[in-house]
Design an enzyme around this catalytic site. Sequence first.
Site, PDB file in Angstrom:
ATOM      1  N   ARG A   1      -8.826   0.842   8.989  1.00 54.71           N
ATOM      2  CA  ARG A   1      -8.344  -0.520   9.262  1.00 54.71           C
ATOM      3  C   ARG A   1      -9.471  -1.378   9.820  1.00 54.71           C
ATOM      4  O   ARG A   1      -9.339  -2.589   9.887  1.00 54.71           O
ATOM      5  CB  ARG A   1      -7.267  -0.491  10.353  1.00 54.71           C
ATOM      6  CG  ARG A   1      -5.879  -0.085   9.951  1.00 54.71           C
ATOM      7  CD  ARG A   1      -5.101  -1.228   9.350  1.00 54.71           C
ATOM      8  NE  ARG A   1      -3.734  -1.382   9.797  1.00 54.71           N
ATOM      9  CZ  ARG A   1      -2.698  -0.636   9.497  1.00 54.71           C
ATOM     10  NH1 ARG A   1      -2.849   0.432   8.762  1.00 54.71           N
ATOM     11  NH2 ARG A   1      -1.501  -0.939   9.926  1.00 54.71           N
TER      12      ARG A   1
ATOM     13  N   LYS B   1       0.827  -1.217   0.000  1.00 55.58           N
ATOM     14  CA  LYS B   1       0.000   0.000   0.000  1.00 55.58           C
ATOM     15  C   LYS B   1       0.861   1.268   0.000  1.00 55.58           C
ATOM     16  O   LYS B   1       0.606   2.188  -0.764  1.00 55.58           O
ATOM     17  CB  LYS B   1      -0.930   0.025   1.241  1.00 55.58           C
ATOM     18  CG  LYS B   1      -1.845  -1.183   1.364  1.00 55.58           C
ATOM     19  CD  LYS B   1      -2.801  -1.022   2.527  1.00 55.58           C
ATOM     20  CE  LYS B   1      -2.146  -1.001   3.887  1.00 55.58           C
ATOM     21  NZ  LYS B   1      -1.477  -2.266   4.275  1.00 55.58           N
TER      22      LYS B   1
ATOM     23  N   ARG C   1      12.160  -1.557  10.780  1.00 53.30           N
ATOM     24  CA  ARG C   1      11.112  -0.947  11.602  1.00 53.30           C
ATOM     25  C   ARG C   1      10.887  -1.801  12.847  1.00 53.30           C
ATOM     26  O   ARG C   1      10.926  -3.027  12.758  1.00 53.30           O
ATOM     27  CB  ARG C   1       9.817  -0.883  10.790  1.00 53.30           C
ATOM     28  CG  ARG C   1       9.505   0.493  10.280  1.00 53.30           C
ATOM     29  CD  ARG C   1       8.380   0.480   9.294  1.00 53.30           C
ATOM     30  NE  ARG C   1       7.104  -0.009   9.817  1.00 53.30           N
ATOM     31  CZ  ARG C   1       5.966   0.060   9.148  1.00 53.30           C
ATOM     32  NH1 ARG C   1       5.934   0.588   7.950  1.00 53.30           N
ATOM     33  NH2 ARG C   1       4.858  -0.414   9.661  1.00 53.30           N
TER      34      ARG C   1
ATOM     35  N   ARG D   1       0.790  -8.647  13.691  1.00 53.66           N
ATOM     36  CA  ARG D   1       0.126  -7.656  12.828  1.00 53.66           C
ATOM     37  C   ARG D   1      -0.735  -8.349  11.781  1.00 53.66           C
ATOM     38  O   ARG D   1      -1.822  -7.878  11.437  1.00 53.66           O
ATOM     39  CB  ARG D   1       1.166  -6.770  12.140  1.00 53.66           C
ATOM     40  CG  ARG D   1       1.779  -5.768  13.098  1.00 53.66           C
ATOM     41  CD  ARG D   1       3.031  -5.171  12.513  1.00 53.66           C
ATOM     42  NE  ARG D   1       2.801  -4.352  11.347  1.00 53.66           N
ATOM     43  CZ  ARG D   1       3.714  -4.144  10.390  1.00 53.66           C
ATOM     44  NH1 ARG D   1       4.899  -4.709  10.446  1.00 53.66           N
ATOM     45  NH2 ARG D   1       3.431  -3.380   9.379  1.00 53.66           N
TER      46      ARG D   1
ATOM     47  N   ARG E   1      12.154  -5.714   4.750  1.00 53.19           N
ATOM     48  CA  ARG E   1      11.976  -4.270   4.548  1.00 53.19           C
ATOM     49  C   ARG E   1      12.970  -3.456   5.377  1.00 53.19           C
ATOM     50  O   ARG E   1      13.254  -3.787   6.512  1.00 53.19           O
ATOM     51  CB  ARG E   1      10.547  -3.882   4.931  1.00 53.19           C
ATOM     52  CG  ARG E   1      10.267  -2.400   4.803  1.00 53.19           C
ATOM     53  CD  ARG E   1       8.814  -2.103   4.711  1.00 53.19           C
ATOM     54  NE  ARG E   1       8.077  -2.394   5.932  1.00 53.19           N
ATOM     55  CZ  ARG E   1       6.764  -2.208   6.055  1.00 53.19           C
ATOM     56  NH1 ARG E   1       6.058  -1.778   5.024  1.00 53.19           N
ATOM     57  NH2 ARG E   1       6.157  -2.477   7.178  1.00 53.19           N
TER      58      ARG E   1
HETATM   59  P1  AMP Z   1       1.385   0.773   8.953  1.00 57.48           P
HETATM   60  O1  AMP Z   1       2.577   1.620   8.630  1.00 57.48           O
HETATM   61  O2  AMP Z   1       0.169   1.146   8.173  1.00 57.48           O
HETATM   62  O3  AMP Z   1       1.691  -0.700   8.920  1.00 57.48           O
HETATM   63  O4  AMP Z   1       0.998   1.121  10.495  1.00 57.48           O
HETATM   64  C1  AMP Z   1       1.920   0.916  11.551  1.00 57.48           C
HETATM   65  C2  AMP Z   1       1.171   0.808  12.848  1.00 57.48           C
HETATM   66  O5  AMP Z   1       0.467   2.028  13.127  1.00 57.48           O
HETATM   67  C3  AMP Z   1       0.087  -0.275  12.913  1.00 57.48           C
HETATM   68  O6  AMP Z   1       0.613  -1.559  13.212  1.00 57.48           O
HETATM   69  C4  AMP Z   1      -0.803   0.259  14.035  1.00 57.48           C
HETATM   70  O7  AMP Z   1      -0.206   0.074  15.312  1.00 57.48           O
HETATM   71  C5  AMP Z   1      -0.790   1.766  13.749  1.00 57.48           C
HETATM   72  N1  AMP Z   1      -1.864   2.141  12.803  1.00 57.48           N
HETATM   73  C6  AMP Z   1      -1.705   2.653  11.566  1.00 57.48           C
HETATM   74  N2  AMP Z   1      -2.882   2.911  10.995  1.00 57.48           N
HETATM   75  C7  AMP Z   1      -3.822   2.537  11.892  1.00 57.48           C
HETATM   76  C8  AMP Z   1      -5.238   2.544  11.880  1.00 57.48           C
HETATM   77  N3  AMP Z   1      -5.949   2.971  10.822  1.00 57.48           N
HETATM   78  N4  AMP Z   1      -5.879   2.085  12.981  1.00 57.48           N
HETATM   79  C9  AMP Z   1      -5.206   1.657  14.064  1.00 57.48           C
HETATM   80  N5  AMP Z   1      -3.862   1.622  14.131  1.00 57.48           N
HETATM   81  C10 AMP Z   1      -3.164   2.066  13.062  1.00 57.48           C
END
Ligand code: AMP
Length: 223
Positions: free
Chosen positions: A93, A18, A165, A176, A132
């Site tokens: 999400r 994404k 990360r 996750r 990554r």
């Molecule tokens: P991502 O970079 O999108 O994988 O997001 C990293 C982390 O941020 C996720 O594992 C969640 O802890 C938090 N996060 C990001 N977007 C959301 C969301 N829409 N709702 C809840 N937690 C989020």
Amino acid sequence: MFGVTVRIVLLGPPGAGKGSLASLYEARLGIAHISTGDIFRQEIARHSALGRRVQRCVSSGRLVSDALVVEIMAARLDRRALARGFVLDGFPRTQPQAAGLDRVLKRTRAPLDAAVYLTSSVPVLIRRLSGRRVCVRCGANYHVRTMRPRHPGRCDHCRGPLIVRNDDQPATIKKRLVVNQQAARPLVRYYQRRRLLHQVSGAGPIEAVYSRTVKLFQRQGWL
Ligand code: AMP
């Protein structure tokens, strides 16, 4: 460039591509990329009040509360952002977040055009996430095998150091993926019912995924 303003949400598990895809839309099509994960990581790096609130969830792979995420996005999606159009990456999400987004968009009469769901197999997701690397300074993404930087350990754009990360550690990756699987089904149904859902294969190199989605946008008359 997009012929008309589009408002799209990009859905899919962590590692589906994404972020990389949304960055390409921004660079090539001039469409704003808004990522909740990037917003949280920036706030954590700044040690802001919001950063301190979300740090535990983000580093352990749990989801931040729906109420907080919707509040942040409602502020971020101001009239200007809605008028310009956007690709949302990592939001919504959950189904309550999708309903929250709809409330924000309804208020300003700026409906969503599409929810694009990137499909991927679990082994591919694990390979992508565990390889990554991200730039500490500018957030650019790399991969140890498929997207190497020109100089090992250094970002091509800003020369910042590349790191794994926190939430790309093996145990957190599994967590996750499970968290995502539980939340994804109701979310997909939500957009299916609204006839906004488009499933696109996230397999293969990012350029192949990009081409598939661009074909979809062309079919929809946006390009
Ligand atoms: P991502 O970079 O999108 O994988 O997001 C990293 C982390 O941020 C996720 O594992 C969640 O802890 C938090 N996060 C990001 N977007 C959301 C969301 N829409 N709702 C809840 N937690 C989020």
